[in-house]
Design a protein around this motif. Structure first.
Motif, PDB file in Angstrom:
ATOM      1  N   GLN A 130      -6.578   2.053  -3.022  1.00  0.00           N
ATOM      2  CA  GLN A 130      -5.445   2.601  -3.769  1.00  0.00           C
ATOM      3  C   GLN A 130      -5.190   1.809  -5.052  1.00  0.00           C
ATOM      4  N   HIS A 154     -13.370   7.225   0.501  1.00  0.00           N
ATOM      5  CA  HIS A 154     -12.738   6.470  -0.577  1.00  0.00           C
ATOM      6  C   HIS A 154     -13.634   6.418  -1.813  1.00  0.00           C
ATOM      7  N   LEU A 181       0.641   6.466  -7.083  1.00  0.00           N
ATOM      8  CA  LEU A 181      -0.414   7.442  -7.345  1.00  0.00           C
ATOM      9  C   LEU A 181       0.130   8.866  -7.333  1.00  0.00           C
ATOM     10  N   HIS A 182       1.060   9.135  -6.445  1.00  0.00           N
ATOM     11  CA  HIS A 182       1.711  10.444  -6.387  1.00  0.00           C
ATOM     12  C   HIS A 182       2.413  10.747  -7.707  1.00  0.00           C
ATOM     13  N   LYS A 237       0.803   4.119  -2.846  1.00  0.00           N
ATOM     14  CA  LYS A 237       0.641   5.551  -2.548  1.00  0.00           C
ATOM     15  C   LYS A 237       1.648   6.361  -3.355  1.00  0.00           C
ATOM     16  N   GLU A 264       0.828  -1.205   0.000  1.00  0.00           N
ATOM     17  CA  GLU A 264       0.000   0.000   0.000  1.00  0.00           C
ATOM     18  C   GLU A 264       0.866   1.261   0.000  1.00  0.00           C
ATOM     19  N   LEU A 265       2.018   1.212   0.675  1.00  0.00           N
ATOM     20  CA  LEU A 265       2.921   2.365   0.652  1.00  0.00           C
ATOM     21  C   LEU A 265       3.466   2.600  -0.752  1.00  0.00           C
ATOM     22  N   TRP A 266       3.864   1.520  -1.431  1.00  0.00           N
ATOM     23  CA  TRP A 266       4.350   1.660  -2.810  1.00  0.00           C
ATOM     24  C   TRP A 266       3.242   2.177  -3.714  1.00  0.00           C
ATOM     25  N   SER A 308      -8.816  -2.896  -1.739  1.00  0.00           N
ATOM     26  CA  SER A 308      -7.779  -1.858  -1.711  1.00  0.00           C
ATOM     27  C   SER A 308      -8.211  -0.673  -2.575  1.00  0.00           C
TER      28      SER A 308
END
Length: 279
Positions: A130, A155, A66-67, A63, A59-61, A128
């Motif tokens: 994201q 969401h 998406l950035h 994020k 999930e961090l990757w 998820s």
């Protein structure tokens, strides 16, 4: 200590700060207190920690992906393609990291997973938001897929807001049009991209004369790189699930492997793949 023995190395002798009382330190900047205490296994199973960390790091990757995708879309819309190339390359590398993570999860055997699978309830990667947002930003938009996120209005709202915007690929097609190609804008933004004859003809012209259209050619290949790694991620997902749970239903209620195999058929940028047959 014997005077002839070497003294332990002390970084302070070279100017390193050794006390951070009242100062920002590594863990403060990264918020490691919250991050490293965000794992809460619900069973005594040894492998549950692996399962949690695997998904949290993914999930961090996502994020970060998406950035980068959002920034790339803005740059493309402004005609600033060089920075967009860097951002899209980074997204492809992020997908590579997500692929590598499956190798770690596959060290967990079916017997080990059954020790804690029941405590997951109906939680599933299918939920998820994201991952869904990555698909929506890229252009694979299916309004039915917002359903699993309705329990989180923020969401669901974010996904609907995204559907009101041109996708990454819509923005790329608009860039083609701005460069003089006859590529009409889509009538609907809330559906997935389908093969389009006008877009394919434009890309064929680009690929047949890359020296003339180098930036557009490079942009197309960055998208193909991204989708290439994205497809590998999906394939590794299917393989990992089949290896660990076989053909059981997914914890979120999907058909499991059968559902994931269907997702393998989804093509994000169909024009860029279809043109290759005509070159």
């Amino acid at each position: 200590m014997n005077d002839n023995e070497p003294k332990p190395y002390d970084p302070a002798t070279e100017g390193a700060r050794m006390s951070f009382q009242g100062r920002m330190a590594y863990g403060d900047y990264l918020g490691l207190g919250d991050l490293l205490n965000a794992q809460h296994p619900l069973s005594d199973a040894h492998d549950e920690m692996l399962f949690i960390i695997q998904h949290q790091t993914s999930e961090l990757w996502m994020k970060l992906a998406l950035h980068e995708m959002a920034a790339a879309r803005r740059a493309i819309a402004e005609g600033d393609l060089q920075p967009a190339f860097k951002m899209l390359s980074r997204v492809a590398r992020i997908m590579e990291q997500l692929n590598d993570a499956w190798d770690v999860l596959r060290t967990m055997t079916p017997s080990e997973y059954t020790q804690f699978r029941d405590i997951l309830g109906e939680s599933s990667g299918f939920q998820s938001h994201q991952y869904r947002m990555i698909e929506f930003v890229a252009g694979n938009r299916n309004m039915a897929m917002i359903g699993p996120h309705e329990h989180r209005p923020d969401h669901a709202r974010a996904l609907r807001d995204e559907v009101a915007k041109p996708s990454l690929y819509d923005t790329v097609l608009a860039r083609l049009a701005a460069e003089g190609f006859d590529v009409p804008a889509r009538d609907r933004l809330d559906v997935a991209h389908q093969p389009d004859a006008a877009a394919r003809a434009a890309w064929l012209a680009v690929y047949r004369d890359p020296a003339r259209y180098w930036e557009l050619y490079e942009l197309a290949e960055k998208l193909v790189d991204f989708e290439d790694y994205f497809r590998r991620w999906r394939f590794n997902h299917v393989t990992t699930v089949e290896r660990i749970i076989g053909f059981k239903r997914g914890s979120g209620g999907t058909s499991g492997v059968a559902y994931l195999r269907k997702m393998l058929e989804v093509v994000l940028f169909p024009d860029l793949w279809e043109l290759r047959t005509e070159l």
